[in-house]
Design a protein around this motif. Structure first.
Motif, PDB file in Angstrom:
ATOM      1  N   SER A  56       0.848  -1.189   0.000  1.00  0.00           N
ATOM      2  CA  SER A  56       0.000   0.000   0.000  1.00  0.00           C
ATOM      3  C   SER A  56       0.885   1.242   0.000  1.00  0.00           C
ATOM      4  O   SER A  56       2.017   1.227   0.497  1.00  0.00           O
ATOM      5  CB  SER A  56      -0.939  -0.007   1.206  1.00  0.00           C
ATOM      6  N   ASP A  57       0.353   2.316  -0.571  1.00  0.00           N
ATOM      7  CA  ASP A  57       1.083   3.578  -0.610  1.00  0.00           C
ATOM      8  C   ASP A  57       1.235   4.133   0.798  1.00  0.00           C
ATOM      9  O   ASP A  57       0.309   4.088   1.606  1.00  0.00           O
ATOM     10  CB  ASP A  57       0.355   4.600  -1.481  1.00  0.00           C
ATOM     11  N   LYS A  58       2.411   4.646   1.072  1.00  0.00           N
ATOM     12  CA  LYS A  58       2.724   5.272   2.349  1.00  0.00           C
ATOM     13  C   LYS A  58       3.562   6.512   2.079  1.00  0.00           C
ATOM     14  O   LYS A  58       4.079   6.711   0.983  1.00  0.00           O
ATOM     15  CB  LYS A  58       3.523   4.328   3.264  1.00  0.00           C
ATOM     16  N   ILE A  59       3.711   7.325   3.094  1.00  0.00           N
ATOM     17  CA  ILE A  59       4.615   8.470   3.058  1.00  0.00           C
ATOM     18  C   ILE A  59       5.624   8.286   4.181  1.00  0.00           C
ATOM     19  O   ILE A  59       5.255   7.962   5.311  1.00  0.00           O
ATOM     20  CB  ILE A  59       3.855   9.800   3.264  1.00  0.00           C
ATOM     21  N   MET A  60       6.909   8.450   3.856  1.00  0.00           N
ATOM     22  CA  MET A  60       7.940   8.459   4.887  1.00  0.00           C
ATOM     23  C   MET A  60       8.355   9.909   5.077  1.00  0.00           C
ATOM     24  O   MET A  60       8.505  10.650   4.101  1.00  0.00           O
ATOM     25  CB  MET A  60       9.148   7.616   4.498  1.00  0.00           C
ATOM     26  N   LEU A  61       8.521  10.308   6.318  1.00  0.00           N
ATOM     27  CA  LEU A  61       8.958  11.679   6.572  1.00  0.00           C
ATOM     28  C   LEU A  61      10.178  11.689   7.464  1.00  0.00           C
ATOM     29  O   LEU A  61      10.416  10.748   8.229  1.00  0.00           O
ATOM     30  CB  LEU A  61       7.826  12.509   7.176  1.00  0.00           C
ATOM     31  N   SER A  62      10.939  12.751   7.331  1.00  0.00           N
ATOM     32  CA  SER A  62      12.157  12.930   8.108  1.00  0.00           C
ATOM     33  C   SER A  62      12.200  14.358   8.628  1.00  0.00           C
ATOM     34  O   SER A  62      12.000  15.307   7.871  1.00  0.00           O
ATOM     35  CB  SER A  62      13.380  12.657   7.229  1.00  0.00           C
ATOM     36  N   VAL A  63      12.456  14.490   9.927  1.00  0.00           N
ATOM     37  CA  VAL A  63      12.592  15.805  10.562  1.00  0.00           C
ATOM     38  C   VAL A  63      13.886  15.790  11.361  1.00  0.00           C
ATOM     39  O   VAL A  63      14.100  14.881  12.172  1.00  0.00           O
ATOM     40  CB  VAL A  63      11.412  16.103  11.521  1.00  0.00           C
ATOM     41  N   LEU A  64      14.753  16.755  11.141  1.00  0.00           N
ATOM     42  CA  LEU A  64      15.958  16.925  11.954  1.00  0.00           C
ATOM     43  C   LEU A  64      15.663  18.021  12.965  1.00  0.00           C
ATOM     44  O   LEU A  64      15.267  19.129  12.593  1.00  0.00           O
ATOM     45  CB  LEU A  64      17.149  17.314  11.084  1.00  0.00           C
ATOM     46  N   ALA A  65      15.837  17.706  14.263  1.00  0.00           N
ATOM     47  CA  ALA A  65      15.449  18.653  15.296  1.00  0.00           C
ATOM     48  C   ALA A  65      16.347  18.532  16.520  1.00  0.00           C
ATOM     49  O   ALA A  65      16.966  17.492  16.747  1.00  0.00           O
ATOM     50  CB  ALA A  65      13.999  18.404  15.702  1.00  0.00           C
ATOM     51  N   GLU A  66      16.351  19.594  17.300  1.00  0.00           N
ATOM     52  CA  GLU A  66      17.055  19.575  18.581  1.00  0.00           C
ATOM     53  C   GLU A  66      16.352  18.586  19.507  1.00  0.00           C
ATOM     54  O   GLU A  66      15.138  18.369  19.407  1.00  0.00           O
ATOM     55  CB  GLU A  66      17.073  20.971  19.202  1.00  0.00           C
TER      56      GLU A  66
END
Length: 109
Positions: A56-66
């Motif tokens: 199934s279609d998915k979205i992967m996300l990436s956040v760089l944070a303190e």
């Protein structure tokens, strides 16, 4: 410095965007198109066709944070993307040794 990664349903992206934008000083997010399936033991397969086409279609996300922002971001992802059913996704956090901003050569971490 941490990287928060998640795999979520595409149908939840608008809610997720609004939740992340509401976080003060949110650093930004990168999205990737992804496909996947849940753990086979968690699903009751009915046909061979289903077994061969269950990606199934998915979205992967990436956040760089303190580090101090991680709980806020993680909670925003979970709350905005949770439906309570199999396939809601995953969130995980990875340590980042350092990050370099290309524009101004700033170093973080």
């Amino acid at each position: 410095m941490k990287e928060i990664r998640a795999i979520v349903r595409p149908s939840r992206i608008e809610r997720l965007r609004d939740a992340l934008r509401a976080i003060p000083n949110f650093p930004g997010v990168t999205l990737f198109k992804a496909e996947g399936f849940t753990a086979p033991a968690a699903v009751d397969k009915r046909t061979v066709k289903h077994e061969l086409t269950d990606f199934s279609d998915k979205i992967m996300l990436s956040v760089l944070a303190e580090d101090d922002m991680v709980p806020l971001i993680r909670e925003a992802i979970i709350e905005s993307c949770r439906t309570g059913t199999i396939g809601d996704g995953l969130v995980w956090v990875v340590d980042i040794g350092e990050m370099h901003r290309i524009r101004d050569r700033s170093v973080y971490g």
